[in-house]
Motif scaffolding. Structure first.
Motif, PDB file in Angstrom:
ATOM      1  N   PHE A  21       0.832  -1.208   0.000  1.00 37.36           N
ATOM      2  CA  PHE A  21       0.000   0.000   0.000  1.00 37.36           C
ATOM      3  C   PHE A  21       0.866   1.257   0.000  1.00 37.36           C
ATOM      4  O   PHE A  21       0.608   2.205  -0.762  1.00 37.36           O
ATOM      5  N   ILE A  22       1.902   1.294   0.844  1.00 36.24           N
ATOM      6  CA  ILE A  22       2.778   2.468   0.924  1.00 36.24           C
ATOM      7  C   ILE A  22       3.470   2.707  -0.417  1.00 36.24           C
ATOM      8  O   ILE A  22       3.519   3.840  -0.912  1.00 36.24           O
ATOM      9  N   VAL A  23       3.981   1.636  -1.035  1.00 40.25           N
ATOM     10  CA  VAL A  23       4.684   1.767  -2.315  1.00 40.25           C
ATOM     11  C   VAL A  23       3.735   2.228  -3.425  1.00 40.25           C
ATOM     12  O   VAL A  23       4.034   3.187  -4.156  1.00 40.25           O
ATOM     13  N   LEU A  24       2.590   1.565  -3.550  1.00 39.90           N
ATOM     14  CA  LEU A  24       1.636   1.918  -4.606  1.00 39.90           C
ATOM     15  C   LEU A  24       1.043   3.307  -4.393  1.00 39.90           C
ATOM     16  O   LEU A  24       0.882   4.080  -5.338  1.00 39.90           O
ATOM     17  N   PHE A  25       0.707   3.618  -3.156  1.00 36.73           N
ATOM     18  CA  PHE A  25       0.113   4.916  -2.848  1.00 36.73           C
ATOM     19  C   PHE A  25       1.101   6.048  -3.144  1.00 36.73           C
ATOM     20  O   PHE A  25       0.733   7.078  -3.725  1.00 36.73           O
ATOM     21  N   SER A  26       2.357   5.854  -2.750  1.00 32.08           N
ATOM     22  CA  SER A  26       3.379   6.870  -2.999  1.00 32.08           C
ATOM     23  C   SER A  26       3.641   7.014  -4.501  1.00 32.08           C
ATOM     24  O   SER A  26       3.804   8.132  -5.014  1.00 32.08           O
ATOM     25  N   GLY A  27       3.682   5.881  -5.211  1.00 30.91           N
ATOM     26  CA  GLY A  27       3.860   5.939  -6.662  1.00 30.91           C
ATOM     27  C   GLY A  27       2.695   6.627  -7.347  1.00 30.91           C
ATOM     28  O   GLY A  27       2.869   7.393  -8.300  1.00 30.91           O
ATOM     29  N   PHE A  28       1.480   6.353  -6.838  1.00 30.75           N
ATOM     30  CA  PHE A  28       0.271   7.004  -7.346  1.00 30.75           C
ATOM     31  C   PHE A  28       0.385   8.516  -7.179  1.00 30.75           C
ATOM     32  O   PHE A  28       0.111   9.294  -8.099  1.00 30.75           O
ATOM     33  N   PHE A  29       0.839   8.960  -6.010  1.00 27.06           N
ATOM     34  CA  PHE A  29       0.986  10.395  -5.755  1.00 27.06           C
ATOM     35  C   PHE A  29       2.099  10.998  -6.606  1.00 27.06           C
ATOM     36  O   PHE A  29       2.004  12.161  -7.028  1.00 27.06           O
TER      37      PHE A  29
END
Length: 296
Positions: A21-29
């Protein structure tokens, strides 16, 4: 699969889901930041939000879920049968007595939440407590206590909070895209590629959220059904309860982020079934669960 291996698997799965979640969410941002011409700032913002969401989901997921569903504490005086039934089954399962909550809704359903058996909550709708008989209620509660014992509640509760966070942030970004930045002259200088990518990301976000929910495995419902029967020694009680739950209209106080927590899909209407719906459902077909229970 033994109980201990299931517990270890759920603990490992929780850590992996939080990291993913942290990796995908940060990449999304970061991608969103490319659209708004400030990728670095958005990447840091994404890391902060996702990290706090992950930690918050671990320690406060039960409170967040209960607030989201509109649940209230169930006193022993008002819900005596609910309390005594849960108390007896918790003793039989070798678990501490969970906190009890109710949702004021005429549609029968129930869920369990919390991060471990010492911080567990079992919540039922008033419709379930009023419309099902005692053996049915015992079947439902034993199913939920099985989720507690195997630490399914840890994974499910964290996923509920993280999916909810994803939905809130996506909605905010969509509003910012269409309204908040409409007066920004830099809009003219933005690459059409990133504008298209931004829209695509926002469209697929709900799909990703659903896949995250499915990733926690619908198999856990079959395991909880079987484990619950080991507590009550009465498979017909749970089968009868599922049959009755399926005959009622959808639950009013449920959201897509918490749907996977309930014993039965809170949105599915009676008779609504197809291979596509079942493929993306957070629960296995209720008819299949009833059939397996009655073959025990």
């Amino acid at each position: 699969m033994s109980l201990y291996s299931q517990i270890n698997q759920n603990k490992t799965k929780t850590i992996l889901i939080m990291l993913i979640f942290i990796v995908l969410f940060s990449g999304f941002f970061y991608l969103i930041g490319k659209y708004f011409n400030s990728p670095g700032a958005y990447l840091v913002l994404g890391l902060i939000i996702s990290s706090f969401s992950s930690l918050g989901s671990y320690f406060y997921s039960d409170k967040i879920v209960l607030f989201t569903t509109g649940a209230r504490p169930a006193s022993k005086k008002e819900f005596f049968d609910f309390y005594t039934t849960t108390e007896n089954l918790a003793i039989a399962a070798g678990l501490p007595m969970p906190k009890l909550y109710v949702i004021d809704d005429s549609s029968p359903n129930a869920f369990a939440t919390g991060r471990d058996p010492r911080h567990a909550v079992v919540c039922a709708t008033t419709g379930l407590l009023k419309n099902l008989d005692r053996s049915d209620i015992e079947g439902v509660i034993s199913h939920e206590l099985s989720h507690v014992k195997s630490y399914d509640i840890l994974v499910s509760s964290i996923v509920a909070v993280l999916v909810g966070t994803l939905a809130i942030i996506s909605n905010w970004l969509m509003r910012r895209m269409w309204w908040g930045d409409s007066r920004d002259d830099n809009n003219r200088d933005r690459s059409p590629f990133f504008a298209i990518l931004f829209i695509i990301v926002l469209i697929i976000t709900p799909i990703v959220a659903t896949l995250i929910q499915l990733a926690i495995s619908r198999k856990r419902e079959f395991l909880a059904d079987a484990s619950g029967v080991l507590i009550t020694r009465n498979p017909e009680g749970l089968a009868s309860a599922l049959e009755k739950i399926a005959s009622y209209p959808p639950l009013k106080n449920a959201s897509p982020s918490t749907a996977h927590l309930f014993i039965a899909n809170p949105f599915k209407k009676k008779g609504q079934s197809s291979w596509l719906i079942n493929l993306f459902s957070t629960h296995p077909p209720i008819e299949e669960r009833i059939k397996i229970l009655r073959e025990m």
